[in-house]
Design a protein around this motif. Structure first.
Motif, PDB file in Angstrom:
ATOM      1  N   GLY A  18       1.006   3.538  -3.429  1.00  0.00           N
ATOM      2  CA  GLY A  18       0.451   4.890  -3.420  1.00  0.00           C
ATOM      3  C   GLY A  18       1.089   5.790  -4.455  1.00  0.00           C
ATOM      4  O   GLY A  18       0.458   6.709  -4.972  1.00  0.00           O
ATOM      5  N   ARG A  58       0.841  -1.209   0.000  1.00  0.00           N
ATOM      6  CA  ARG A  58       0.000   0.000   0.000  1.00  0.00           C
ATOM      7  C   ARG A  58       0.869   1.251   0.000  1.00  0.00           C
ATOM      8  O   ARG A  58       0.594   2.225  -0.696  1.00  0.00           O
ATOM      9  CB  ARG A  58      -0.902  -0.033   1.236  1.00  0.00           C
ATOM     10  CG  ARG A  58      -1.941   1.033   1.236  1.00  0.00           C
ATOM     11  CD  ARG A  58      -2.980   0.731   2.306  1.00  0.00           C
ATOM     12  NE  ARG A  58      -3.820   1.885   2.443  1.00  0.00           N
ATOM     13  CZ  ARG A  58      -3.928   2.601   3.546  1.00  0.00           C
ATOM     14  NH1 ARG A  58      -3.291   2.255   4.630  1.00  0.00           N
ATOM     15  NH2 ARG A  58      -4.696   3.654   3.587  1.00  0.00           N
ATOM     16  N   GLU A  91      -0.822   5.305  -7.654  1.00  0.00           N
ATOM     17  CA  GLU A  91      -2.216   5.739  -7.615  1.00  0.00           C
ATOM     18  C   GLU A  91      -2.356   7.239  -7.831  1.00  0.00           C
ATOM     19  O   GLU A  91      -3.456   7.720  -8.045  1.00  0.00           O
ATOM     20  CB  GLU A  91      -2.864   5.305  -6.307  1.00  0.00           C
ATOM     21  CG  GLU A  91      -3.005   3.799  -6.240  1.00  0.00           C
ATOM     22  CD  GLU A  91      -3.859   3.356  -5.081  1.00  0.00           C
ATOM     23  OE1 GLU A  91      -4.745   4.119  -4.657  1.00  0.00           O
ATOM     24  OE2 GLU A  91      -3.622   2.235  -4.619  1.00  0.00           O
ATOM     25  N   HIS A  92      -1.252   7.954  -7.758  1.00  0.00           N
ATOM     26  CA  HIS A  92      -1.281   9.404  -7.951  1.00  0.00           C
ATOM     27  C   HIS A  92      -0.303   9.782  -9.054  1.00  0.00           C
ATOM     28  O   HIS A  92       0.656  10.501  -8.841  1.00  0.00           O
ATOM     29  CB  HIS A  92      -0.937  10.131  -6.646  1.00  0.00           C
ATOM     30  CG  HIS A  92      -2.004   9.985  -5.622  1.00  0.00           C
ATOM     31  ND1 HIS A  92      -3.119  10.772  -5.610  1.00  0.00           N
ATOM     32  CD2 HIS A  92      -2.156   9.111  -4.618  1.00  0.00           C
ATOM     33  CE1 HIS A  92      -3.902  10.392  -4.627  1.00  0.00           C
ATOM     34  NE2 HIS A  92      -3.332   9.382  -4.012  1.00  0.00           N
ATOM     35  N   HIS A 111      -0.316   9.024   0.463  1.00  0.00           N
ATOM     36  CA  HIS A 111      -1.492   8.207   0.145  1.00  0.00           C
ATOM     37  C   HIS A 111      -1.818   7.170   1.224  1.00  0.00           C
ATOM     38  O   HIS A 111      -2.972   6.985   1.589  1.00  0.00           O
ATOM     39  CB  HIS A 111      -1.298   7.506  -1.207  1.00  0.00           C
ATOM     40  CG  HIS A 111      -2.361   6.521  -1.529  1.00  0.00           C
ATOM     41  ND1 HIS A 111      -3.624   6.896  -1.917  1.00  0.00           N
ATOM     42  CD2 HIS A 111      -2.363   5.169  -1.478  1.00  0.00           C
ATOM     43  CE1 HIS A 111      -4.354   5.818  -2.115  1.00  0.00           C
ATOM     44  NE2 HIS A 111      -3.614   4.757  -1.859  1.00  0.00           N
ATOM     45  N   ALA A 123       1.519  13.669  -3.128  1.00  0.00           N
ATOM     46  CA  ALA A 123       0.249  12.949  -2.968  1.00  0.00           C
ATOM     47  C   ALA A 123       0.485  11.444  -2.866  1.00  0.00           C
ATOM     48  O   ALA A 123      -0.155  10.757  -2.052  1.00  0.00           O
ATOM     49  CB  ALA A 123      -0.684  13.267  -4.134  1.00  0.00           C
ATOM     50  N   GLY A 124       1.402  10.918  -3.649  1.00  0.00           N
ATOM     51  CA  GLY A 124       1.705   9.491  -3.599  1.00  0.00           C
ATOM     52  C   GLY A 124       2.327   9.078  -2.284  1.00  0.00           C
ATOM     53  O   GLY A 124       2.021   8.017  -1.736  1.00  0.00           O
ATOM     54  N   GLN A 166       2.232  15.404  -7.496  1.00  0.00           N
ATOM     55  CA  GLN A 166       1.861  13.995  -7.535  1.00  0.00           C
ATOM     56  C   GLN A 166       2.788  13.162  -6.646  1.00  0.00           C
ATOM     57  O   GLN A 166       2.366  12.187  -6.039  1.00  0.00           O
ATOM     58  CB  GLN A 166       1.881  13.475  -8.972  1.00  0.00           C
ATOM     59  CG  GLN A 166       0.819  14.104  -9.859  1.00  0.00           C
ATOM     60  CD  GLN A 166      -0.590  13.897  -9.310  1.00  0.00           C
ATOM     61  OE1 GLN A 166      -0.928  12.803  -8.881  1.00  0.00           O
ATOM     62  NE2 GLN A 166      -1.405  14.934  -9.315  1.00  0.00           N
TER      63      GLN A 166
END
Length: 193
Positions: free
Chosen positions: A69, A65, A72-73, A89, A85-86, A82
């Motif tokens: 992440g 996870r 996912e960004h 996440h 954000a990753g 980004q």
């Protein structure tokens, strides 16, 4: 005929990880895990093998996870945004300092137990590679100053990630997510164009 799983392994591992973050690995038992996820301790043993195997599986799930992440960004917006954000996440918005301390206790196991360490280190290597990849995107998009050493900056991003969480747990100022985002912004500011 095999019994149908009514609760996926992913749901079990997510519940186990939440439990460990709440109570710490020292107080973690198969009985507390079973109560948390709604399965008996014997069912958990059948599915995962032992308390240690369940903790290892939950830790590996958390690592996936954590590393995942970053993927996912990876859409719209500046690559540096980004990247941040990753990285955040997989961090739960309402994480308490006590939960952070319990996460560090789990990390202590990952640093002393060779099997846990192997997966933690492999995850960290993959995460660093993803950070470098995102920094390359930022450089290609002219978001970073020319001549920035991307490998060195990636290492600093990773160090900031880990250090910012510990610092937040010590100082307890604001939320963990806000603190992480602020530390990343502070770190990246001198490198931005």
């Amino acid at each position: 005929m095999p019994r149908i799983k009514i609760l996926s392994d992913e749901a079990v591992l997510a519940g186990v990880l939440r439990l460990v973050q709440r109570i710490g690995p020292e107080r973690f038992t198969l009985a507390t895990a079973g109560a948390e996820v709604g399965l008996s301790a014997s069912t958990l043993v059948q599915r995962f093998g032992s308390k240690r195997a369940l903790l290892l599986a939950a830790d590996r799930w958390a690592i996936e996870r954590w590393v995942g992440g970053m993927d996912e960004h990876s859409s719209d917006g500046p690559a540096l945004d980004q990247l941040i954000a990753g990285l955040v996440h997989a961090v739960e918005a309402g994480t308490s300092p006590e939960e952070m301390a319990n996460s560090v206790s789990l990390l202590q196991i990952a640093l002393t137990d060779s099997e846990f360490h192997e997966s933690t280190r492999a995850g960290a290597i993959r995460l660093r590679a993803k950070i470098v990849e995102r920094l390359r995107e930022a450089a290609a998009n002219e978001e970073l100053r020319p001549g920035t050493d991307l490998n060195e900056l990636a290492e600093m991003v990773e160090v900031t990630y880990h250090g910012a969480m510990i610092s937040w747990a010590i100082h307890r100022e604001g939320s963990l997510l806000d603190s992480l985002k602020a530390r990343f912004a502070q770190l990246l500011q001198p490198y931005r164009v």
